[in-house]
Motif scaffolding. Sequence first.
Motif, PDB file in Angstrom:
ATOM      1  N   LYS A 257       0.848  -1.198   0.000  1.00 44.55           N
ATOM      2  CA  LYS A 257       0.000   0.000   0.000  1.00 44.55           C
ATOM      3  C   LYS A 257       0.877   1.239   0.000  1.00 44.55           C
ATOM      4  O   LYS A 257       1.818   1.342   0.783  1.00 44.55           O
ATOM      5  CB  LYS A 257      -0.928  -0.003   1.220  1.00 44.55           C
ATOM      6  N   GLN A 258       0.548   2.179  -0.865  1.00 36.41           N
ATOM      7  CA  GLN A 258       1.368   3.369  -1.031  1.00 36.41           C
ATOM      8  C   GLN A 258       0.576   4.634  -0.731  1.00 36.41           C
ATOM      9  O   GLN A 258      -0.522   4.822  -1.263  1.00 36.41           O
ATOM     10  CB  GLN A 258       1.913   3.436  -2.467  1.00 36.41           C
ATOM     11  N   ILE A 259       1.126   5.494   0.114  1.00 33.46           N
ATOM     12  CA  ILE A 259       0.498   6.792   0.382  1.00 33.46           C
ATOM     13  C   ILE A 259       0.885   7.741  -0.757  1.00 33.46           C
ATOM     14  O   ILE A 259       2.038   8.144  -0.879  1.00 33.46           O
ATOM     15  CB  ILE A 259       0.943   7.354   1.746  1.00 33.46           C
ATOM     16  N   ASP A 260      -0.087   8.060  -1.593  1.00 35.24           N
ATOM     17  CA  ASP A 260       0.149   8.943  -2.740  1.00 35.24           C
ATOM     18  C   ASP A 260       0.045  10.418  -2.375  1.00 35.24           C
ATOM     19  O   ASP A 260       0.681  11.265  -3.002  1.00 35.24           O
ATOM     20  CB  ASP A 260      -0.873   8.659  -3.849  1.00 35.24           C
ATOM     21  N   VAL A 261      -0.798  10.720  -1.390  1.00 31.39           N
ATOM     22  CA  VAL A 261      -1.037  12.115  -0.996  1.00 31.39           C
ATOM     23  C   VAL A 261      -0.840  12.243   0.509  1.00 31.39           C
ATOM     24  O   VAL A 261      -1.402  11.470   1.294  1.00 31.39           O
ATOM     25  CB  VAL A 261      -2.469  12.578  -1.370  1.00 31.39           C
ATOM     26  N   LEU A 262      -0.034  13.225   0.908  1.00 30.48           N
ATOM     27  CA  LEU A 262       0.156  13.555   2.320  1.00 30.48           C
ATOM     28  C   LEU A 262      -0.271  15.001   2.535  1.00 30.48           C
ATOM     29  O   LEU A 262       0.246  15.907   1.868  1.00 30.48           O
ATOM     30  CB  LEU A 262       1.620  13.390   2.722  1.00 30.48           C
ATOM     31  N   VAL A 263      -1.212  15.201   3.443  1.00 23.79           N
ATOM     32  CA  VAL A 263      -1.634  16.554   3.809  1.00 23.79           C
ATOM     33  C   VAL A 263      -1.242  16.794   5.259  1.00 23.79           C
ATOM     34  O   VAL A 263      -1.818  16.210   6.181  1.00 23.79           O
ATOM     35  CB  VAL A 263      -3.155  16.752   3.620  1.00 23.79           C
TER      36      VAL A 263
ATOM     37  N   ASN B  92       9.878   8.233   1.279  1.00 15.19           N
ATOM     38  CA  ASN B  92      10.597   7.115   0.661  1.00 15.19           C
ATOM     39  C   ASN B  92       9.740   6.349  -0.328  1.00 15.19           C
ATOM     40  O   ASN B  92      10.181   5.992  -1.421  1.00 15.19           O
ATOM     41  CB  ASN B  92      11.128   6.160   1.748  1.00 15.19           C
ATOM     42  N   GLY B  93       8.499   6.087   0.072  1.00 11.39           N
ATOM     43  CA  GLY B  93       7.587   5.377  -0.820  1.00 11.39           C
ATOM     44  C   GLY B  93       7.257   6.168  -2.067  1.00 11.39           C
ATOM     45  O   GLY B  93       7.154   5.610  -3.162  1.00 11.39           O
ATOM     46  N   MET B  94       7.076   7.476  -1.898  1.00 15.80           N
ATOM     47  CA  MET B  94       6.789   8.334  -3.054  1.00 15.80           C
ATOM     48  C   MET B  94       7.951   8.336  -4.045  1.00 15.80           C
ATOM     49  O   MET B  94       7.754   8.261  -5.260  1.00 15.80           O
ATOM     50  CB  MET B  94       6.487   9.764  -2.586  1.00 15.80           C
ATOM     51  N   ILE B  95       9.161   8.422  -3.507  1.00 15.45           N
ATOM     52  CA  ILE B  95      10.344   8.412  -4.372  1.00 15.45           C
ATOM     53  C   ILE B  95      10.452   7.074  -5.092  1.00 15.45           C
ATOM     54  O   ILE B  95      10.769   7.010  -6.284  1.00 15.45           O
ATOM     55  CB  ILE B  95      11.613   8.715  -3.545  1.00 15.45           C
TER      56      ILE B  95
ATOM     57  N   ARG C 234      12.093  16.056  -9.707  1.00 18.70           N
ATOM     58  CA  ARG C 234      12.416  15.124 -10.794  1.00 18.70           C
ATOM     59  C   ARG C 234      11.759  13.757 -10.599  1.00 18.70           C
ATOM     60  O   ARG C 234      11.680  12.968 -11.543  1.00 18.70           O
ATOM     61  CB  ARG C 234      13.930  14.960 -10.922  1.00 18.70           C
ATOM     62  N   GLN C 235      11.302  13.491  -9.381  1.00 17.20           N
ATOM     63  CA  GLN C 235      10.623  12.213  -9.106  1.00 17.20           C
ATOM     64  C   GLN C 235       9.102  12.315  -9.300  1.00 17.20           C
ATOM     65  O   GLN C 235       8.365  11.436  -8.858  1.00 17.20           O
ATOM     66  CB  GLN C 235      10.923  11.749  -7.684  1.00 17.20           C
ATOM     67  N   ASN C 236       8.643  13.390  -9.931  1.00 14.82           N
ATOM     68  CA  ASN C 236       7.209  13.591 -10.154  1.00 14.82           C
ATOM     69  C   ASN C 236       6.448  13.723  -8.830  1.00 14.82           C
ATOM     70  O   ASN C 236       5.312  13.280  -8.689  1.00 14.82           O
ATOM     71  CB  ASN C 236       6.608  12.460 -11.005  1.00 14.82           C
ATOM     72  N   ILE C 237       7.115  14.325  -7.847  1.00 19.42           N
ATOM     73  CA  ILE C 237       6.495  14.612  -6.551  1.00 19.42           C
ATOM     74  C   ILE C 237       6.389  16.128  -6.419  1.00 19.42           C
ATOM     75  O   ILE C 237       7.385  16.834  -6.589  1.00 19.42           O
ATOM     76  CB  ILE C 237       7.334  14.050  -5.388  1.00 19.42           C
ATOM     77  N   THR C 238       5.187  16.611  -6.161  1.00 19.31           N
ATOM     78  CA  THR C 238       5.014  18.045  -5.955  1.00 19.31           C
ATOM     79  C   THR C 238       4.851  18.325  -4.464  1.00 19.31           C
ATOM     80  O   THR C 238       4.304  17.509  -3.712  1.00 19.31           O
ATOM     81  CB  THR C 238       3.794  18.592  -6.715  1.00 19.31           C
TER      82      THR C 238
END
Length: 242
Positions: A81-87, A126-129, A174-178
């Motif tokens: 399971k991957q956390i795609d969004v962190l608020v 780490n998971g996002m990367i 560069r990892q497509n993380i905003t």
Amino acid sequence: MTKYALVTGGSRGIGRAVCQKMAAMGYHVLVNFKANEAEALKTVALIKQGNGRAELLPFDISDKQQIQQVLGGWIDANPDKQIDVLVNNAGVREDALMVWMQDEQWDKVIRTNLDSFFHVTRLVLNGMIGQKYGRIINIVSLSGLKGLPGQTNYSAAKAGLIGATKALALEVARQNITVNAVAPGFIKTDMLEGIEEKEVQKLVPARRWGTPEEVAHTVGFLASPEAAYITAQVLSVNGGLY
């Protein structure tokens, strides 16, 4: 594949509205809270009423051991399971003029509003990367942009979070993380108890409070795949107050 969103401080106010927005966007929402389980359960119930998915993830964001134990434990136990969004929404105020401010008032606000960003985000990052995708949205404040009297601690924490937002955004772009921030002005929540609406109306060009849902809509926009080219920004939701 199920998408996950973690919202800190999701039991009430802006946090609850953000949880509901994330669920409406199709995310399985991890609703973080510290102590008010009844209100957190109400957030989950509201999400489920709308056919959304949610679960509680209780930990104190000001306690790095708890963050590691509970959030780190969830990540370790759910490798699929991957956390795609962190608020990063949870926060506290301990207002006082600086001349009368106690050490604990300074420490608690910096620890809860700024240190928590580091400890929570580092775990999720780490998971996002690894999957080369992520959306991190930090809830800051008008106070962090312009400073407000009686809030040297809160203004310092939120201004620090704005700086961290901009720096981290450059590290992971560069990892497509905003990484972006949303800066609410006067929003009608428990945090503004004791402030007269008429006084706010004199200050705000829009002549009214903002709503938690208006902040949540902004978070939802920044969390969307379509916002991929927007990063290192601070988006104010303040009715024109600067």
